[in-house]
Design a protein around this motif. Structure first.
Motif, PDB file in Angstrom:
ATOM      1  N   ALA A  23     -22.863  16.198 -22.778  1.00 33.18           N
ATOM      2  CA  ALA A  23     -21.902  17.301 -22.696  1.00 33.18           C
ATOM      3  C   ALA A  23     -22.020  18.158 -23.953  1.00 33.18           C
ATOM      4  CB  ALA A  23     -20.495  16.750 -22.557  1.00 33.18           C
ATOM      5  N   ALA A  24     -22.108  19.462 -23.741  1.00 41.59           N
ATOM      6  CA  ALA A  24     -22.277  20.399 -24.851  1.00 41.59           C
ATOM      7  C   ALA A  24     -21.037  21.265 -25.022  1.00 41.59           C
ATOM      8  CB  ALA A  24     -23.484  21.291 -24.599  1.00 41.59           C
ATOM      9  N   SER A  25     -20.717  21.566 -26.264  1.00 36.81           N
ATOM     10  CA  SER A  25     -19.622  22.486 -26.551  1.00 36.81           C
ATOM     11  C   SER A  25     -20.154  23.913 -26.524  1.00 36.81           C
ATOM     12  CB  SER A  25     -19.026  22.187 -27.922  1.00 36.81           C
ATOM     13  OG  SER A  25     -20.000  22.446 -28.932  1.00 36.81           O
ATOM     14  N   GLY A  26     -19.232  24.888 -26.481  1.00 37.17           N
ATOM     15  CA  GLY A  26     -19.649  26.281 -26.559  1.00 37.17           C
ATOM     16  C   GLY A  26     -19.709  26.965 -25.217  1.00 37.17           C
ATOM     17  N   SER A  27     -19.754  28.266 -25.244  1.00 44.17           N
ATOM     18  CA  SER A  27     -19.653  29.056 -24.023  1.00 44.17           C
ATOM     19  C   SER A  27     -20.971  29.640 -23.551  1.00 44.17           C
ATOM     20  CB  SER A  27     -18.649  30.195 -24.237  1.00 44.17           C
ATOM     21  OG  SER A  27     -19.080  31.027 -25.298  1.00 44.17           O
ATOM     22  N   ILE A  28     -22.059  29.391 -24.270  1.00 41.20           N
ATOM     23  CA  ILE A  28     -23.329  30.005 -23.875  1.00 41.20           C
ATOM     24  C   ILE A  28     -24.350  28.966 -23.427  1.00 41.20           C
ATOM     25  CG2 ILE A  28     -23.002  32.000 -25.378  1.00 41.20           C
ATOM     26  CD1 ILE A  28     -25.072  30.695 -27.284  1.00 41.20           C
ATOM     27  N   PHE A  29     -23.866  27.828 -22.995  1.00 44.51           N
ATOM     28  CA  PHE A  29     -24.731  26.715 -22.590  1.00 44.51           C
ATOM     29  C   PHE A  29     -25.792  27.163 -21.605  1.00 44.51           C
ATOM     30  CE2 PHE A  29     -25.834  22.389 -21.685  1.00 44.51           C
ATOM     31  CZ  PHE A  29     -26.067  22.319 -20.317  1.00 44.51           C
ATOM     32  N   SER A  30     -25.408  28.003 -20.662  1.00 43.65           N
ATOM     33  CA  SER A  30     -26.335  28.403 -19.600  1.00 43.65           C
ATOM     34  C   SER A  30     -27.499  29.237 -20.109  1.00 43.65           C
ATOM     35  CB  SER A  30     -25.579  29.179 -18.523  1.00 43.65           C
ATOM     36  OG  SER A  30     -25.052  30.380 -19.056  1.00 43.65           O
ATOM     37  N   ARG A  31     -27.404  29.733 -21.326  1.00 42.17           N
ATOM     38  CA  ARG A  31     -28.422  30.648 -21.837  1.00 42.17           C
ATOM     39  C   ARG A  31     -29.556  29.973 -22.585  1.00 42.17           C
ATOM     40  NH1 ARG A  31     -24.678  35.470 -24.485  1.00 42.17           N
ATOM     41  NH2 ARG A  31     -23.254  35.718 -22.735  1.00 42.17           N
ATOM     42  N   TYR A  32     -29.447  28.676 -22.858  1.00 44.34           N
ATOM     43  CA  TYR A  32     -30.498  28.043 -23.629  1.00 44.34           C
ATOM     44  C   TYR A  32     -31.056  26.800 -22.957  1.00 44.34           C
ATOM     45  CZ  TYR A  32     -26.372  25.606 -25.583  1.00 44.34           C
ATOM     46  OH  TYR A  32     -25.193  24.932 -25.756  1.00 44.34           O
ATOM     47  N   THR A  52     -35.381  24.568 -18.890  1.00 44.41           N
ATOM     48  CA  THR A  52     -35.079  25.896 -19.415  1.00 44.41           C
ATOM     49  C   THR A  52     -33.771  26.424 -18.830  1.00 44.41           C
ATOM     50  OG1 THR A  52     -36.188  27.119 -17.661  1.00 44.41           O
ATOM     51  CG2 THR A  52     -37.555  26.357 -19.505  1.00 44.41           C
ATOM     52  N   SER A  53     -33.330  27.553 -19.337  1.00 43.39           N
ATOM     53  CA  SER A  53     -32.113  28.171 -18.804  1.00 43.39           C
ATOM     54  C   SER A  53     -32.311  28.559 -17.339  1.00 43.39           C
ATOM     55  CB  SER A  53     -31.734  29.403 -19.626  1.00 43.39           C
ATOM     56  OG  SER A  53     -32.799  30.344 -19.630  1.00 43.39           O
ATOM     57  N   GLY A  54     -33.551  28.802 -16.948  1.00 42.28           N
ATOM     58  CA  GLY A  54     -33.840  29.171 -15.567  1.00 42.28           C
ATOM     59  C   GLY A  54     -34.131  27.990 -14.665  1.00 42.28           C
ATOM     60  N   ASP A  72     -25.908  21.133 -15.167  1.00 41.57           N
ATOM     61  CA  ASP A  72     -24.776  21.724 -14.453  1.00 41.57           C
ATOM     62  C   ASP A  72     -24.115  22.683 -15.426  1.00 41.57           C
ATOM     63  OD1 ASP A  72     -22.374  22.389 -13.249  1.00 41.57           O
ATOM     64  OD2 ASP A  72     -22.090  20.402 -12.381  1.00 41.57           O
ATOM     65  N   ASN A  73     -24.419  23.959 -15.284  1.00 40.59           N
ATOM     66  CA  ASN A  73     -23.907  24.937 -16.251  1.00 40.59           C
ATOM     67  C   ASN A  73     -22.387  25.084 -16.173  1.00 40.59           C
ATOM     68  OD1 ASN A  73     -26.484  25.474 -17.233  1.00 40.59           O
ATOM     69  ND2 ASN A  73     -26.836  27.145 -15.782  1.00 40.59           N
ATOM     70  N   ALA A  74     -21.815  24.825 -15.018  1.00 38.67           N
ATOM     71  CA  ALA A  74     -20.354  24.908 -14.885  1.00 38.67           C
ATOM     72  C   ALA A  74     -19.664  23.832 -15.705  1.00 38.67           C
ATOM     73  CB  ALA A  74     -19.958  24.797 -13.422  1.00 38.67           C
ATOM     74  N   LYS A  75     -20.364  22.730 -15.936  1.00 41.04           N
ATOM     75  CA  LYS A  75     -19.791  21.621 -16.700  1.00 41.04           C
ATOM     76  C   LYS A  75     -20.376  21.517 -18.108  1.00 41.04           C
ATOM     77  CE  LYS A  75     -18.790  18.787 -12.634  1.00 41.04           C
ATOM     78  NZ  LYS A  75     -19.011  17.471 -11.965  1.00 41.04           N
ATOM     79  N   ASN A  76     -21.251  22.452 -18.487  1.00 46.28           N
ATOM     80  CA  ASN A  76     -21.905  22.388 -19.808  1.00 46.28           C
ATOM     81  C   ASN A  76     -22.559  21.027 -20.033  1.00 46.28           C
ATOM     82  OD1 ASN A  76     -20.998  24.974 -20.310  1.00 46.28           O
ATOM     83  ND2 ASN A  76     -20.194  24.495 -22.338  1.00 46.28           N
ATOM     84  N   THR A  77     -23.223  20.518 -19.015  1.00 46.91           N
ATOM     85  CA  THR A  77     -23.763  19.173 -19.073  1.00 46.91           C
ATOM     86  C   THR A  77     -25.207  19.141 -18.593  1.00 46.91           C
ATOM     87  OG1 THR A  77     -21.569  18.206 -18.748  1.00 46.91           O
ATOM     88  CG2 THR A  77     -23.454  16.789 -18.292  1.00 46.91           C
ATOM     89  N   VAL A  78     -26.016  18.355 -19.295  1.00 45.38           N
ATOM     90  CA  VAL A  78     -27.379  18.078 -18.866  1.00 45.38           C
ATOM     91  C   VAL A  78     -27.489  16.589 -18.588  1.00 45.38           C
ATOM     92  CG1 VAL A  78     -28.248  17.765 -21.222  1.00 45.38           C
ATOM     93  CG2 VAL A  78     -29.824  18.444 -19.405  1.00 45.38           C
TER      94      VAL A  78
END
Length: 114
Positions: A23-32, A52-54, A72-78
């Motif tokens: 789980a990652a903090s921050g609001s730009i998880f989907s971008r990296y 990747t982000s894509g 899962d970008n909605a959950k900021n989780t990989v």
């Protein structure tokens, strides 16, 4: 600043499966991009999977066909789904955020043993 928290490690028998989460903090998880690496005792850290982000995925030969990285970008989780585990997969597994200076989680232990 990105904070990463891994979970899901443990003891599993050879041939078994585990799913790691990060789980990652921050609001730009989907971008990296995000990745997973591991380090066994006495060995160098090995980078094993990246997404990747894509959604493009890259794997090390040592885990290709057995491990699957997803996000899962909605959950900021990989995630790292690990199947057909072998004793040589025993290591501390680390999550990596590939942004800025790069960030690492604290690691989670995976032990594959009968």
């Amino acid at each position: 600043q990105v904070q990463l928290v891994e979970s899901g490690g443990g003891l599993v028998q050879p041939g078994g499966s585990l799913r790691l989460s990060c789980a990652a903090s921050g609001s730009i998880f989907s971008r990296y991009a995000m990745g997973w690496a591991r380090q066994a005792p006495g060995k160098q850290r090995e980078y094993i999977a990246r997404i990747t982000s894509g959604g493009v995925k890259i794997y090390a030969n040592s885990v290709k066909g057995r491990f699957t990285i997803s996000r899962d970008n909605a959950k900021n989780t990989v995630y790292l789904q690990m199947n057909s585990l072998k004793p040589e997969d025993t290591a501390v597994y680390y999550c990596n955020a590939i942004v800025g200076q790069g960030y690492w989680g604290q690691g989670t232990q995976v032990t594959v043993s009968s």
